[in-house]
Design a protein around this motif. Structure first.
Motif, mmCIF file in Angstrom:
data_model
loop_
_atom_site.group_PDB
_atom_site.id
_atom_site.type_symbol
_atom_site.label_atom_id
_atom_site.label_comp_id
_atom_site.label_asym_id
_atom_site.label_seq_id
_atom_site.Cartn_x
_atom_site.Cartn_y
_atom_site.Cartn_z
ATOM 1 N N MET A 126 21.595 21.715 -14.773
ATOM 2 C CA MET A 126 21.132 20.315 -14.819
ATOM 3 C C MET A 126 19.826 20.178 -14.045
ATOM 4 S SD MET A 126 23.727 18.433 -12.157
ATOM 5 C CE MET A 126 24.057 19.072 -10.540
ATOM 6 N N PRO A 127 19.005 19.178 -14.400
ATOM 7 C CA PRO A 127 17.788 18.977 -13.622
ATOM 8 C C PRO A 127 18.126 18.437 -12.231
ATOM 9 C CG PRO A 127 17.937 17.365 -15.422
ATOM 10 C CD PRO A 127 19.146 18.220 -15.486
ATOM 11 N N ILE A 128 17.214 18.657 -11.290
ATOM 12 C CA ILE A 128 17.494 18.244 -9.919
ATOM 13 C C ILE A 128 17.748 16.745 -9.811
ATOM 14 C CG2 ILE A 128 16.269 17.856 -7.742
ATOM 15 C CD1 ILE A 128 15.594 20.757 -7.716
ATOM 16 N N SER A 129 17.035 15.971 -10.648
ATOM 17 C CA SER A 129 17.224 14.523 -10.563
ATOM 18 C C SER A 129 18.689 14.148 -10.825
ATOM 19 C CB SER A 129 16.303 13.820 -11.547
ATOM 20 O OG SER A 129 16.478 14.370 -12.827
ATOM 21 N N ASP A 130 19.359 14.870 -11.721
ATOM 22 C CA ASP A 130 20.765 14.576 -11.983
ATOM 23 C C ASP A 130 21.623 14.926 -10.785
ATOM 24 O OD1 ASP A 130 20.001 13.769 -14.410
ATOM 25 O OD2 ASP A 130 20.864 15.440 -15.547
ATOM 26 N N TRP A 131 21.281 16.035 -10.191
ATOM 27 C CA TRP A 131 22.041 16.438 -9.021
ATOM 28 C C TRP A 131 21.910 15.381 -7.926
ATOM 29 C CZ3 TRP A 131 20.727 17.841 -3.947
ATOM 30 C CH2 TRP A 131 21.792 18.365 -3.220
ATOM 31 N N PHE A 132 20.694 14.815 -7.837
ATOM 32 C CA PHE A 132 20.483 13.768 -6.840
ATOM 33 C C PHE A 132 21.313 12.544 -7.173
ATOM 34 C CE2 PHE A 132 17.168 16.187 -4.998
ATOM 35 C CZ PHE A 132 17.063 15.702 -3.707
ATOM 36 N N LYS A 133 21.415 12.244 -8.469
ATOM 37 C CA LYS A 133 22.221 11.090 -8.874
ATOM 38 C C LYS A 133 23.673 11.304 -8.453
ATOM 39 C CE LYS A 133 19.588 9.360 -12.672
ATOM 40 N NZ LYS A 133 19.186 10.236 -13.747
ATOM 41 N N ALA A 134 24.142 12.506 -8.695
ATOM 42 C CA ALA A 134 25.520 12.809 -8.315
ATOM 43 C C ALA A 134 25.671 12.666 -6.804
ATOM 44 C CB ALA A 134 25.877 14.217 -8.763
ATOM 45 N N ARG A 135 24.660 13.106 -6.104
ATOM 46 C CA ARG A 135 24.720 13.085 -4.650
ATOM 47 C C ARG A 135 24.691 11.664 -4.107
ATOM 48 N NH1 ARG A 135 20.168 15.845 -1.222
ATOM 49 N NH2 ARG A 135 19.101 14.470 -2.629
ATOM 50 N N GLU A 136 24.040 10.780 -4.883
ATOM 51 C CA GLU A 136 23.947 9.394 -4.442
ATOM 52 C C GLU A 136 25.313 8.743 -4.295
ATOM 53 O OE1 GLU A 136 21.393 7.388 -7.126
ATOM 54 O OE2 GLU A 136 19.569 8.092 -6.154
ATOM 55 N N GLN A 137 26.275 9.244 -5.047
ATOM 56 C CA GLN A 137 27.614 8.658 -4.991
ATOM 57 C C GLN A 137 28.263 8.925 -3.629
ATOM 58 O OE1 GLN A 137 28.172 6.899 -7.641
ATOM 59 N NE2 GLN A 137 26.418 7.792 -8.718
ATOM 60 N N GLY A 192 28.010 27.374 -7.012
ATOM 61 C CA GLY A 192 27.810 27.751 -8.401
ATOM 62 C C GLY A 192 27.128 26.708 -9.256
ATOM 63 N N VAL A 193 26.458 25.712 -8.626
ATOM 64 C CA VAL A 193 25.743 24.708 -9.402
ATOM 65 C C VAL A 193 24.316 25.204 -9.652
ATOM 66 C CG1 VAL A 193 24.954 22.331 -9.469
ATOM 67 C CG2 VAL A 193 27.113 22.886 -8.355
ATOM 68 N N TRP A 194 23.903 25.127 -10.896
ATOM 69 C CA TRP A 194 22.546 25.542 -11.237
ATOM 70 C C TRP A 194 21.686 24.311 -11.485
ATOM 71 C CZ3 TRP A 194 21.199 30.636 -10.945
ATOM 72 C CH2 TRP A 194 22.267 31.539 -10.824
ATOM 73 N N VAL A 195 20.488 24.312 -10.988
ATOM 74 C CA VAL A 195 19.603 23.152 -11.155
ATOM 75 C C VAL A 195 18.231 23.625 -11.620
ATOM 76 C CG1 VAL A 195 20.742 21.700 -9.444
ATOM 77 C CG2 VAL A 195 18.906 23.233 -8.726
ATOM 78 N N ARG A 196 17.468 22.694 -12.182
ATOM 79 C CA ARG A 196 16.127 23.041 -12.628
ATOM 80 C C ARG A 196 15.103 22.418 -11.683
ATOM 81 N NH1 ARG A 196 16.313 21.163 -17.593
ATOM 82 N NH2 ARG A 196 14.860 19.460 -17.292
ATOM 83 N N CYS A 197 14.190 23.229 -11.175
ATOM 84 C CA CYS A 197 13.148 22.747 -10.265
ATOM 85 C C CYS A 197 12.208 21.805 -11.025
ATOM 86 C CB CYS A 197 12.347 23.912 -9.703
ATOM 87 S SG CYS A 197 10.884 23.383 -8.776
ATOM 88 N N GLU A 198 11.871 20.674 -10.385
ATOM 89 C CA GLU A 198 10.977 19.723 -11.040
ATOM 90 C C GLU A 198 9.515 20.171 -10.975
ATOM 91 O OE1 GLU A 198 12.262 16.181 -9.090
ATOM 92 O OE2 GLU A 198 14.125 16.189 -10.242
ATOM 93 N N GLY A 199 9.246 21.168 -10.150
ATOM 94 C CA GLY A 199 7.881 21.680 -10.074
ATOM 95 C C GLY A 199 7.616 22.737 -11.123
ATOM 96 N N GLY A 206 22.752 26.814 -4.200
ATOM 97 C CA GLY A 206 22.942 27.362 -2.857
ATOM 98 C C GLY A 206 21.639 27.918 -2.284
ATOM 99 N N ASP A 207 20.846 28.577 -3.149
ATOM 100 C CA ASP A 207 19.558 29.131 -2.703
ATOM 101 C C ASP A 207 18.609 28.012 -2.296
ATOM 102 O OD1 ASP A 207 20.410 31.656 -3.194
ATOM 103 O OD2 ASP A 207 19.413 31.846 -5.156
#
Ligand SMILES: [Zn+2]
Lengths: 314, 290
Positions: free
Chosen positions: B1-12, B30-37, B45-46
């Motif tokens: 998922m893109p990082i923005s989605d991860w942030f949305k999840a985190r907002e909860q 084990g969550v994979w995210v896409r860098c916005e840059g 985790g990295d």
């Protein structure tokens, strides 16, 4: 102005009727009388309850008295000071020394032009960083030599240009705010037209705030607010009411101390009346502040700012 | 998922001070995210180990206030102040969204009471008053409460003669509070001037984005101005500037690096070195008080 259009139309019609020969068409006399009465009625109602958006339009009227007019009408022995000692001289900001009814003061003011040429030179009254840095220089000078500061607000806002960002528009405004908060001389601010956001605030707070009846002072222009909220600048009429930006709003919010009355339809209809009102209001403000121990002014100014804002659970 | 989605999840997730839990680490593995840059796919985790800085392109992703505190202050030292201050709706602003409802929604989404969290803490063993802004809360715009909390942070730093460190992020003034919001610029700048004249250090960390009335008041009045890499910092928003000049903007306009080049800030510091750098600066600036 847009909201005056019905009146303009009626007055136009009346003028053309008056050109006709009444003796040949006797029924015209009655029609003219009726129109005259209607014009008078409209004059009453149109200006009786101006909306905030109508006041914003009056505040922006090209013939409205400007900083230059106040300098000429209210002050003597005006000495303009130029330049920020860093980059240039911004003509959209006036800085100088002047005498107001025998009182020596330092004067700041946003400077709109009287015609297109002047407006281009003065960037329509929207300062660059150099303007704010010149103003800051004058604040320090006024502080050192004990000159009260009189500041006239009339700007749509600080100029949002590319070069302005390059040269630190935000930093220039911030330095003005810090400097103005600390001067050990009275600061009297007069909102004469537009009070556009940070560009107005940079020279726009102090120990007294006097507002002309139709001047406005706002965190954001009604158009930009409407663009952000509704993607439609035409809803500025709605947002200008919500923003509470009129002189009366400012008094109610505890931000303005006095309102100077304007003639019906705005200051440009009778500038002399407004000059007199501003002269009196300035005299009263400076007189009451002259009795205060100057060393205490920064503290009382800070306390004045300190009270601003509404908080739940404070 | 893109990082923005991860942030949305985190907002909860609810707000916890870093003393209770070190926030970034409690995400499932084990969550994979896409860098916005650089658009690369990264292992969450990295990314977290690098404090949300992309190990590949160096992009500094936004942080929530608790995360920012966790990486800036010594563990277990943060004591929040003025947490109870909440926004009123003085103008009963209803154009567009109803402001009072917007505030409530932001409170629920972020677990914060407002767009800044302030308190006492230690940074590298040195006492400091710390305030961090959180862009998720109505764009961290400055209304009465943000202005008041910033002002109180200056006053606390002055009263305790303790250095102040503010981490800024803001879209500017909060227009829904009208002139009360604009005047917070003057109020906070006045408070900054008083701290400066008392000789108490004030360090600012400008993060992405810091714009408008916040940049044009307390955020640029620090003794030292630090910016995170690639942060957008300026007065007028880039779109407005573009409309004004009717040309496209040069690459990197209003970024930290642009400001450094133009002499507007002291340094650009990688987030992973930020804490050490702030601590070192405080050791120099507090020298007179020791
Ligand atoms: Zn990347």
């Amino acid at each position: 102005m847009e909201f005056e259009r019905p009146l303009d139309e009626l007055e136009g019609k009346l003028a053309s009727l008056k050109h006709l020969d009444v003796s040949e068409q006797p029924e015209l006399a009655a029609e003219i009388a009726e129109l005259e009465a209607e014009v008078a009625r409209l004059h009453e109602t149109l200006y009786a309850e101006l909306t905030p958006w109508e006041r914003v339009q009056i505040a922006r009227h090209p013939e409205r008295p400007k900083t230059d007019d106040y300098l000429q009408e209210l002050f003597t022995d005006v000495v303009e000071l130029h330049g920020d000692r860093l980059f240039g001289d911004d003509e959209s900001m006036f800085a100088g020394l002047a005498t107001l009814q025998g009182r020596r003061v330092a004067v700041l003011g946003h400077r709109k032009g009287k015609n297109t040429n002047e407006n281009i030179r003065r960037n329509f009254g929207s300062p660059h960083p150099e303007g704010f840095r010149k103003a800051e220089r004058l604040m320090h000078l006024a502080d050192r030599f004990g000159l009260p500061i009189v500041s006239f607000l009339d700007t749509a806002g600080a100029y949002p240009g590319l070069d302005d960002e390059d040269r630190g528009q935000a930093l220039a405004i911030a330095e003005c705010l810090a400097a103005l908060s600390a001067v050990r001389v009275p600061v009297v601010v007069v909102g004469i037209g537009e009070g556009g956001s940070g560009g107005a605030l940079a020279i726009g707070f102090g120990d007294r705030l006097i507002m002309l009846e139709n001047a406005y002072y706002s965190v954001i222009s009604p158009e930009m607010c409407a663009t952000i909220l509704h993607k439609d600048a035409r809803r500025a009429s709605e947002t200008s009411a919500c923003l509470q930006l009129t002189a009366d709003d400012l008094v109610r919010l505890g931000l303005a101390d006095a309102v100077v009355a304007e003639p019906r339809g705005g200051a440009h209809h009778d500038p002399a009346m407004v000059f007199e009102g501003v002269r009196t209001a300035l005299g009263t403000a400076l007189e009451s502040l002259s009795a205060v121990d100057r060393a205490t002014l920064p503290d009382s100014r800070y306390q004045r700012l300190r009270r601003i804002g509404e908080i739940a659970g404070g | 998922m893109p990082i923005s989605d991860w942030f949305k999840a985190r907002e909860q997730r609810k707000y916890t001070t870093p003393t209770e839990a070190s926030t970034p680490s409690d995400v499932p593995d084990g969550v994979w995210v896409r860098c916005e840059g650089c658009k690369r796919t990264l292992y969450m985790g990295d990314l977290e180990r690098e404090l949300m800085v992309c190990p590949s392109c160096g992009r500094h992703h936004d942080l929530a206030a608790p995360e920012r505190l966790a990486l800036l202050v010594d563990e277990g030292t943060f004591e929040e102040v003025d947490a109870h201050l909440r926004s009123a709706d003085p103008l009963e602003f209803t154009s567009g969204k109803v402001y009072s409802e917007q505030v409530t929604a932001a409170e629920e989404r972020t677990g914060l009471n407002e767009a800044i969290v302030c308190g006492r803490a230690a940074i590298g063993g040195r006492r400091a008053i710390v305030g961090v802004m959180d862009f998720r809360f109505i764009g961290a715009s400055m209304g009465s409460v943000v202005g008041e909390k910033v002002t109180r942070a200056f006053e606390l730093a002055l009263a305790e003669r303790t250095p102040l460190v503010l981490v800024t992020a803001s879209g500017g003034a909060r227009m829904q509070e009208g002139m009360l919001s604009l005047m917070q610029m003057a109020k906070t700048a006045a408070a900054a001037a008083r701290l400066a004249s008392a000789g108490v250090p004030y360090v600012v960390v400008l993060t992405n984005p810091t714009m408008g009335g916040v940049t044009a008041s307390f955020a640029t009045l620090g003794d030292v101005l630090i910016a995170e890499p690639g942060a957008l910092i300026g007065f007028a928003g880039p779109r407005l500037v573009e409309q004004t000049i009717r040309k496209s903007l040069p690459k990197g306009f209003q970024t930290s690096e642009f400001l450094l080049e133009h002499g507007m800030i002291d340094m650009v510091v990688d987030r992973r070195e930020l804490k050490d750098r702030v601590a070192l600066l405080l050791s120099y600036l507090a020298a007179g008080d020791e």
